[in-house]
Motif scaffolding. Structure first.
Motif, PDB file in Angstrom:
ATOM      1  N   GLN A  72       0.890  -1.257  -0.087  1.00 51.80           N
ATOM      2  CA  GLN A  72      -0.141  -0.045   0.023  1.00 51.80           C
ATOM      3  C   GLN A  72       0.777   1.187  -0.092  1.00 51.80           C
ATOM      4  OE1 GLN A  72      -3.264   0.546  -0.441  1.00 51.80           O
ATOM      5  NE2 GLN A  72      -3.148   2.630  -0.197  1.00 51.80           N
ATOM      6  N   MET A  73       1.847   1.091   0.836  1.00 45.29           N
ATOM      7  CA  MET A  73       2.834   2.477   0.860  1.00 45.29           C
ATOM      8  C   MET A  73       3.477   2.403  -0.535  1.00 45.29           C
ATOM      9  SD  MET A  73       4.828   1.644   4.434  1.00 45.29           S
ATOM     10  CE  MET A  73       6.150   3.020   3.996  1.00 45.29           C
ATOM     11  N   GLU A  74       3.752   1.353  -1.425  1.00 44.26           N
ATOM     12  CA  GLU A  74       4.481   1.438  -2.632  1.00 44.26           C
ATOM     13  C   GLU A  74       3.438   2.455  -3.741  1.00 44.26           C
ATOM     14  OE1 GLU A  74       7.644  -1.753  -2.886  1.00 44.26           O
ATOM     15  OE2 GLU A  74       5.683  -2.258  -3.347  1.00 44.26           O
ATOM     16  N   LYS A  75       2.119   1.935  -3.436  1.00 39.46           N
ATOM     17  CA  LYS A  75       1.243   2.333  -4.373  1.00 39.46           C
ATOM     18  C   LYS A  75       0.766   3.977  -4.165  1.00 39.46           C
ATOM     19  CE  LYS A  75      -3.734   2.033  -5.454  1.00 39.46           C
ATOM     20  NZ  LYS A  75      -5.089   0.966  -5.389  1.00 39.46           N
ATOM     21  N   GLU A  76       1.176   4.387  -2.761  1.00 38.87           N
ATOM     22  CA  GLU A  76       1.088   5.673  -2.670  1.00 38.87           C
ATOM     23  C   GLU A  76       2.306   6.731  -2.941  1.00 38.87           C
ATOM     24  OE1 GLU A  76      -0.162   6.100   1.453  1.00 38.87           O
ATOM     25  OE2 GLU A  76      -1.923   4.972   1.333  1.00 38.87           O
ATOM     26  N   LEU A  77       3.400   6.070  -2.581  1.00 42.33           N
ATOM     27  CA  LEU A  77       4.806   6.768  -3.075  1.00 42.33           C
ATOM     28  C   LEU A  77       5.071   6.572  -4.684  1.00 42.33           C
ATOM     29  CD1 LEU A  77       7.133   5.166  -0.501  1.00 42.33           C
ATOM     30  CD2 LEU A  77       6.008   7.254  -0.380  1.00 42.33           C
ATOM     31  N   GLY A  78       4.477   5.762  -5.434  1.00 43.56           N
ATOM     32  CA  GLY A  78       4.711   5.769  -6.853  1.00 43.56           C
ATOM     33  C   GLY A  78       5.834   5.026  -7.385  1.00 43.56           C
ATOM     34  N   PHE A  79       6.614   4.401  -6.360  1.00 46.09           N
ATOM     35  CA  PHE A  79       7.880   3.706  -6.644  1.00 46.09           C
ATOM     36  C   PHE A  79       8.084   2.741  -5.566  1.00 46.09           C
ATOM     37  CE2 PHE A  79       9.161   7.465  -4.002  1.00 46.09           C
ATOM     38  CZ  PHE A  79       9.638   6.872  -2.913  1.00 46.09           C
ATOM     39  N   PRO A  80       8.813   1.593  -6.024  1.00 43.18           N
ATOM     40  CA  PRO A  80       9.030   0.433  -5.036  1.00 43.18           C
ATOM     41  C   PRO A  80       9.858   0.819  -4.049  1.00 43.18           C
ATOM     42  CG  PRO A  80      10.302   0.037  -7.197  1.00 43.18           C
ATOM     43  CD  PRO A  80       9.492   1.378  -7.377  1.00 43.18           C
ATOM     44  N   LEU A  81       9.711   0.227  -2.708  1.00 42.46           N
ATOM     45  CA  LEU A  81      10.535   0.581  -1.755  1.00 42.46           C
ATOM     46  C   LEU A  81      11.946   0.188  -1.779  1.00 42.46           C
ATOM     47  CD1 LEU A  81       7.891  -0.258   1.369  1.00 42.46           C
ATOM     48  CD2 LEU A  81       8.668   2.009   0.683  1.00 42.46           C
ATOM     49  N   PRO A 117       4.859  11.166  -7.101  1.00 41.79           N
ATOM     50  CA  PRO A 117       3.608  10.217  -6.661  1.00 41.79           C
ATOM     51  C   PRO A 117       2.431  10.901  -7.460  1.00 41.79           C
ATOM     52  CG  PRO A 117       4.300  11.716  -4.873  1.00 41.79           C
ATOM     53  CD  PRO A 117       5.409  11.928  -5.824  1.00 41.79           C
ATOM     54  N   PRO A 118       1.523   9.930  -7.763  1.00 40.23           N
ATOM     55  CA  PRO A 118       0.482  10.154  -8.377  1.00 40.23           C
ATOM     56  C   PRO A 118      -0.160  11.314  -7.803  1.00 40.23           C
ATOM     57  CG  PRO A 118       0.188   8.031  -7.655  1.00 40.23           C
ATOM     58  CD  PRO A 118       1.630   8.392  -7.353  1.00 40.23           C
ATOM     59  N   TRP A 119      -0.372  11.567  -6.396  1.00 39.04           N
ATOM     60  CA  TRP A 119      -1.427  12.363  -5.867  1.00 39.04           C
ATOM     61  C   TRP A 119      -0.759  13.906  -6.074  1.00 39.04           C
ATOM     62  CZ3 TRP A 119       2.016  14.651  -2.079  1.00 39.04           C
ATOM     63  CH2 TRP A 119       2.908  13.877  -1.566  1.00 39.04           C
ATOM     64  N   SER A 124      -4.380  17.820  -9.995  1.00 40.91           N
ATOM     65  CA  SER A 124      -5.744  18.460  -9.494  1.00 40.91           C
ATOM     66  C   SER A 124      -5.414  19.616  -8.451  1.00 40.91           C
ATOM     67  CB  SER A 124      -6.347  17.185  -8.700  1.00 40.91           C
ATOM     68  OG  SER A 124      -5.426  16.551  -7.698  1.00 40.91           O
ATOM     69  N   SER A 125      -4.970  19.197  -7.382  1.00 45.51           N
ATOM     70  CA  SER A 125      -4.696  20.268  -6.395  1.00 45.51           C
ATOM     71  C   SER A 125      -3.342  20.818  -6.259  1.00 45.51           C
ATOM     72  CB  SER A 125      -5.010  19.822  -5.183  1.00 45.51           C
ATOM     73  OG  SER A 125      -4.518  18.523  -4.398  1.00 45.51           O
ATOM     74  N   TRP A 126      -2.477  20.324  -6.912  1.00 47.01           N
ATOM     75  CA  TRP A 126      -0.884  20.442  -6.847  1.00 47.01           C
ATOM     76  C   TRP A 126      -0.569  21.102  -8.149  1.00 47.01           C
ATOM     77  CZ3 TRP A 126       2.849  19.956  -2.779  1.00 47.01           C
ATOM     78  CH2 TRP A 126       2.199  19.377  -1.809  1.00 47.01           C
ATOM     79  N   GLY A 141      -1.195  25.211  -1.627  1.00 46.86           N
ATOM     80  CA  GLY A 141      -1.127  26.285  -0.450  1.00 46.86           C
ATOM     81  C   GLY A 141       0.351  26.432   0.090  1.00 46.86           C
ATOM     82  N   GLY A 142       0.248  26.052   1.334  1.00 45.91           N
ATOM     83  CA  GLY A 142       1.771  26.191   1.938  1.00 45.91           C
ATOM     84  C   GLY A 142       2.648  25.340   2.124  1.00 45.91           C
ATOM     85  N   ASP A 143       2.443  24.152   1.126  1.00 45.02           N
ATOM     86  CA  ASP A 143       3.271  23.035   0.969  1.00 45.02           C
ATOM     87  C   ASP A 143       3.929  22.978  -0.392  1.00 45.02           C
ATOM     88  OD1 ASP A 143       2.712  22.037   3.542  1.00 45.02           O
ATOM     89  OD2 ASP A 143       0.628  21.312   2.783  1.00 45.02           O
ATOM     90  N   LEU A 144       5.320  22.419  -0.233  1.00 43.54           N
ATOM     91  CA  LEU A 144       5.889  22.134  -1.579  1.00 43.54           C
ATOM     92  C   LEU A 144       6.282  20.625  -1.659  1.00 43.54           C
ATOM     93  CD1 LEU A 144       8.384  25.371  -1.400  1.00 43.54           C
ATOM     94  CD2 LEU A 144       6.905  24.755  -3.183  1.00 43.54           C
ATOM     95  N   PHE A 145       6.267  20.330  -3.022  1.00 46.95           N
ATOM     96  CA  PHE A 145       6.844  19.131  -3.270  1.00 46.95           C
ATOM     97  C   PHE A 145       8.199  19.107  -4.492  1.00 46.95           C
ATOM     98  CE2 PHE A 145       7.364  15.197  -5.815  1.00 46.95           C
ATOM     99  CZ  PHE A 145       7.771  14.218  -4.852  1.00 46.95           C
TER     100      PHE A 145
END
Length: 344
Positions: A72-81, A117-119, A124-126, A141-145
């Protein structure tokens, strides 16, 4: 004469400030993971996956009860651990007065390309931020990636990330408490330090672990440090979990923490979910070192300890681990057919 020279300086200063060139922005190659670790962090967590692999622990963890959580973590991260070598998270909760404003910075160091990562990349919001020259950055907003390089990702609050992109990397200055709690163990595989003296963490951490304990003024716990260590001889390495609870004075408050920890260990040994860890918890060692209460749990030899480690780590993964379906053990393969007897 002097007063005229002073007046001239005052008049020229604003012009110099307007014409002075801005500080040079660092090239992506010049930035490292430490460039983004802000000074005097009071809450720090690090997982050294490269060290876990070298110690032969990661392979066993991947097939443990944590397997579903890792996927599940890998799916959210977008890359293999397997592509991640080190993850570091720094947290800032402010002074605890008024509304608490939680600000974090997360740094991923990889050995291969760490995909966005896909999010973040779904648009959409980024939104892309073009102000960081030569570095791919997104803002919400106040966050950076920030994708500093293919193998280095940073995400977090702009108060801590933006100065680095403007040519002002952090100096990695550490608080004396954090430095002393995390030093002296070259074999640490993962660790975290939490400022449990902060009102928010005092309630969230101490209130959960020791709900019936009230410490005297000035001698309540201030920091909690938990480390996963490799101990023992090189030819017989063991895994151990070491937890250190630091106090303001180390007097009556330290004694109360000893009593509360003994009670907590007894309660954990009675929990069905901790059945696999009951044996090692019963053999845990407790000692004091000035204002510190130190609890060490020897998990045993590396390969044998992974099951216990997974059991202790399960609460950190929440529902992802709870949803692991029960699987029946595969039947053993049939025995080979008997060898034919030679003809006489």
């Amino acid at each position: 004469m002097l007063h005229r020279l002073f007046a001239s300086c005052l008049a020229i200063a604003p012009l110099l400030a307007q014409t002075a060139p801005p500080p040079p922005k660092p090239a992506p190659a010049a930035l490292t993971a430490k460039s983004f670790l802000f000074d005097d962090a009071r809450n720090v967590a690090t997982v050294d996956l490269a060290a876990l692999r070298k110690a032969g622990i990661w392979d066993d963890l991947e097939v443990s009860v944590l397997k579903v959580a890792f996927r599940q973590m890998e799916k959210e991260l977008g890359f293999p651990l397997d592509a991640l070598d080190r993850a570091t998270v720094l947290g800032d909760l402010g002074d605890g007065v008024g509304m608490v404003r939680s600000r974090e910075v997360t740094v991923f160091e990889g050995n291969a390309n760490l995909a966005v990562p896909p999010w973040v990349n779904n648009g959409s919001s980024w939104q892309r931020d073009e102000r960081a020259e030569g570095i791919a950055a997104w803002r919400r907003g106040g966050d950076l990636f920030v994708q500093v390089r293919p193998e280095l990702q940073v995400s977090g609050h702009e108060d801590f990330v933006q100065p680095v992109l403007e040519g002002k990397p952090w100096s990695n200055r550490q608080l004396p408490d954090v430095m002393s709690l995390t030093s002296g163990a070259k074999s640490a595989l993962a660790w975290f330090v939490a400022e449990v003296g902060h009102p928010v963490l005092a309630k969230a951490v101490l209130g959960q672990l020791f709900p019936d304990t009230e410490w005297p003024e000035g001698d309540a716990p201030t920091f909690l440090c938990v480390r996963l260590l490799v101990t023992g001889d090189a030819d017989d390495p063991h895994l151990a979990v070491e937890a250190t609870l630091r106090h303001g004075k180390g007097e009556e408050g330290l004694r109360l923490s000893q009593q509360a920890t003994t009670k907590l260990l007894a309660m954990l040994q009675e929990m069905p979910a901790m059945r696999a860890a009951k044996g090692v918890l019963s053999k845990s060692a407790m000692r004091t070192d000035r204002s510190d209460l130190v609890l060490t749990v020897d998990l045993g030899r590396s390969r044998d300890a992974v099951g216990t480690l997974a059991t202790l780590a399960m609460p950190l993964f929440g529902r992802a681990v709870e949803s692991v379906p029960a699987q029946a053990a595969e039947p053993p393969p049939p025995p080979p057919p008997p060898a034919a007897e030679p003809k006489k």
